[in-house]
Enzyme design. Structure first.
Site, PDB file in Angstrom:
ATOM      1  N   ARG A   1      -5.199  -7.669  -3.996  1.00 28.07           N
ATOM      2  CA  ARG A   1      -4.139  -6.314  -3.864  1.00 28.07           C
ATOM      3  C   ARG A   1      -4.935  -5.209  -4.547  1.00 28.07           C
ATOM      4  O   ARG A   1      -5.200  -5.249  -5.568  1.00 28.07           O
ATOM      5  CB  ARG A   1      -2.912  -6.832  -4.156  1.00 28.07           C
ATOM      6  CG  ARG A   1      -1.893  -5.591  -4.130  1.00 28.07           C
ATOM      7  CD  ARG A   1      -1.600  -5.325  -2.692  1.00 28.07           C
ATOM      8  NE  ARG A   1      -0.949  -6.589  -1.921  1.00 28.07           N
ATOM      9  CZ  ARG A   1       0.079  -7.202  -1.835  1.00 28.07           C
ATOM     10  NH1 ARG A   1       1.153  -6.766  -2.891  1.00 28.07           N
ATOM     11  NH2 ARG A   1       0.640  -8.249  -1.183  1.00 28.07           N
TER      12      ARG A   1
ATOM     13  N   GLN B   1      -7.270 -14.455  -8.043  1.00 31.62           N
ATOM     14  CA  GLN B   1      -6.846 -13.548  -7.208  1.00 31.62           C
ATOM     15  C   GLN B   1      -6.699 -12.140  -7.891  1.00 31.62           C
ATOM     16  O   GLN B   1      -6.660 -12.101  -9.366  1.00 31.62           O
ATOM     17  CB  GLN B   1      -5.317 -13.919  -6.902  1.00 31.62           C
ATOM     18  CG  GLN B   1      -4.381 -14.073  -8.072  1.00 31.62           C
ATOM     19  CD  GLN B   1      -4.307 -15.535  -8.623  1.00 31.62           C
ATOM     20  OE1 GLN B   1      -5.443 -16.093  -8.807  1.00 31.62           O
ATOM     21  NE2 GLN B   1      -3.249 -16.135  -9.005  1.00 31.62           N
TER      22      GLN B   1
ATOM     23  N   TYR C   1      12.083  -9.098   0.318  1.00 33.95           N
ATOM     24  CA  TYR C   1      11.606  -7.909  -0.163  1.00 33.95           C
ATOM     25  C   TYR C   1      10.410  -7.247   0.806  1.00 33.95           C
ATOM     26  O   TYR C   1      10.479  -6.089   1.079  1.00 33.95           O
ATOM     27  CB  TYR C   1      10.721  -8.267  -1.605  1.00 33.95           C
ATOM     28  CG  TYR C   1      10.376  -6.935  -2.323  1.00 33.95           C
ATOM     29  CD1 TYR C   1      11.568  -5.886  -2.874  1.00 33.95           C
ATOM     30  CD2 TYR C   1       8.992  -6.638  -2.531  1.00 33.95           C
ATOM     31  CE1 TYR C   1      11.052  -4.834  -3.489  1.00 33.95           C
ATOM     32  CE2 TYR C   1       8.420  -5.664  -3.071  1.00 33.95           C
ATOM     33  CZ  TYR C   1       9.616  -4.682  -3.766  1.00 33.95           C
ATOM     34  OH  TYR C   1       9.163  -3.354  -4.416  1.00 33.95           O
TER      35      TYR C   1
ATOM     36  N   ARG D   1       9.303 -14.662   0.046  1.00 35.90           N
ATOM     37  CA  ARG D   1       9.114 -13.257  -0.308  1.00 35.90           C
ATOM     38  C   ARG D   1       9.395 -12.161   0.780  1.00 35.90           C
ATOM     39  O   ARG D   1       9.571 -11.178   0.402  1.00 35.90           O
ATOM     40  CB  ARG D   1       7.546 -13.033  -0.790  1.00 35.90           C
ATOM     41  CG  ARG D   1       7.153 -13.750  -1.693  1.00 35.90           C
ATOM     42  CD  ARG D   1       5.463 -13.699  -1.995  1.00 35.90           C
ATOM     43  NE  ARG D   1       5.195 -12.278  -2.363  1.00 35.90           N
ATOM     44  CZ  ARG D   1       4.607 -12.116  -3.598  1.00 35.90           C
ATOM     45  NH1 ARG D   1       4.853 -13.019  -4.676  1.00 35.90           N
ATOM     46  NH2 ARG D   1       4.408 -10.923  -4.030  1.00 35.90           N
TER      47      ARG D   1
ATOM     48  N   ASN E   1       1.112  -2.465  -8.175  1.00 37.17           N
ATOM     49  CA  ASN E   1       1.314  -2.899  -9.537  1.00 37.17           C
ATOM     50  C   ASN E   1       1.011  -1.903 -10.420  1.00 37.17           C
ATOM     51  O   ASN E   1       0.285  -1.276 -10.766  1.00 37.17           O
ATOM     52  CB  ASN E   1       0.257  -4.097  -9.772  1.00 37.17           C
ATOM     53  CG  ASN E   1       0.667  -5.495  -9.065  1.00 37.17           C
ATOM     54  OD1 ASN E   1       0.738  -5.283  -7.671  1.00 37.17           O
ATOM     55  ND2 ASN E   1       1.028  -6.518  -9.531  1.00 37.17           N
TER      56      ASN E   1
END
Length: 332
Positions: free
Chosen positions: A280, A212, A148, A145, A177
């Site tokens: 997150r 998660q 990015y 990842r 998100n």
């Protein structure tokens, strides 16, 4: 009536967020130059805008310089879903870094404000929760990842160095998100994956045990935050988190999508991908203080607005939605 009509460059303007941003800025009375190389963006997304006299489309890759005259720049150009940014990781890094250099150079020459859409991925797999802008992150610099994550972190560095060295007017938004109409069916994001799988009666695939967590911001809330940030005084540079602090587990999201679609799909579990963050969630105190912004659309309501878009796509119908009012007021 807009107080002063601006000519605004939106890079990545035919993508998911770019399409909504172009529409919002047109509705606000501005002229828009939409730039996209159509790697993940789609001409179909912005077809409803092409007849508007204040909208112009240019096919261009931001890793190459662009010589134009505009009043503001929103830099959205970069593949943003793991499926797409991992397809060509070298190009992903080049888009973030060289794209930032080229757009910053343009802003410097024109002496105009520029907004960078950074990402919550700069926090990596966070050890602080929720994540404030002061948190430096916990990022793997050489994982799958990283193209990015680190590309966006480097872009932020460039923005703040241009600000310090050249007195450039910058704005940096860290986007969490986001979901809504104009997402791609194949983008690999969790919301689009779950809706597509539910509507097709396929198994809902959860990575890991589904514990998660993520926060999900409806796209019109996000776009409102970006526009507010661009219009703040020069001393407000960011970075500023823009996202919905409502936190849901991936399993909760899957169950909500199943309930709203009436799907009989089963939920199955697959191994967790490398470097997938466990939590997150944004701390939006800065957005509330400096932008007067907070999200208004709850997850269930946002999903109810998003699911019909995917139903139309799967039927092969038009991408427009009634909520976007894409048919009439902009074709002037």
């Amino acid at each position: 009536m807009v107080l002063r009509q601006k000519r605004i460059l939106v890079t990545g303007g035919a993508g998911f967020l770019g399409t909504h941003l172009c529409q919002k800025l047109l509705e606000d009375g501005h002229e828009i130059l939409c730039v996209d190389n159509f790697f993940t963006g789609s001409r179909r997304n912005i077809e409803h805008l092409l007849d508007n006299k204040r909208f112009e489309l240019l096919r261009h890759d931001v890793t190459f310089p662009l010589f134009i005259e505009v009043d503001e720049i929103y830099n959205l150009a970069c593949p943003a879903s793991p499926v797409h940014y991992q397809f060509d990781p070298v190009q992903t890094t080049k888009t973030s870094v060289l794209g930032a250099i080229n757009m910053l150079g343009l802003a410097k020459r024109l002496k105009i404000p520029i907004l960078q859409t950074s990402t919550s991925e700069v926090y990596g797999d966070p050890t602080v929760h929720p994540q404030p802008e002061s948190y430096w992150g916990h990022v793997n610099p050489n994982g799958i990842r990283s193209c990015y994550d680190e590309g966006k972190r480097c872009a932020e560095t460039l923005f703040f160095d241009y600000h310090r060295q050249h007195k450039l007017k910058i704005k940096v938004a860290r986007i969490f998100n986001t979901y809504g109409p104009f997402m791609r069916l194949d983008d690999g994001r969790v919301v689009s994956n779950f809706i597509r799988q539910a509507l097709l009666g396929e198994d809902i695939t959860i990575f890991g045990d589904g514990s998660q967590t993520r926060s999900f911001c409806y796209v019109t809330d996000l776009i409102d935050g970006l526009v507010r940030l661009m219009n703040t005084p020069a001393e407000v540079t960011g970075p500023i988190n823009i996202g919905n602090p409502g936190e849901f587990s991936i399993l909760e999201l899957a169950e909500t999508v199943l309930a709203l679609t009436g799907s009989r799909s089963s939920i199955i579990r697959l191994p967790l991908p490398a470097d997938d963050p466990k939590q997150r969630c944004p701390d939006i105190a800065s957005a509330q203080k400096f932008l007067g912004w907070q999200p208004n659309i709850a997850l269930e309501e946002g999903l109810k607005r998003t699911i019909p878009f995917f139903e139309n796509l799967l039927r092969g119908g038009p991408q427009s939605t009634a909520e976007l009012r894409i048919a009439s007021p902009l074709a002037v």
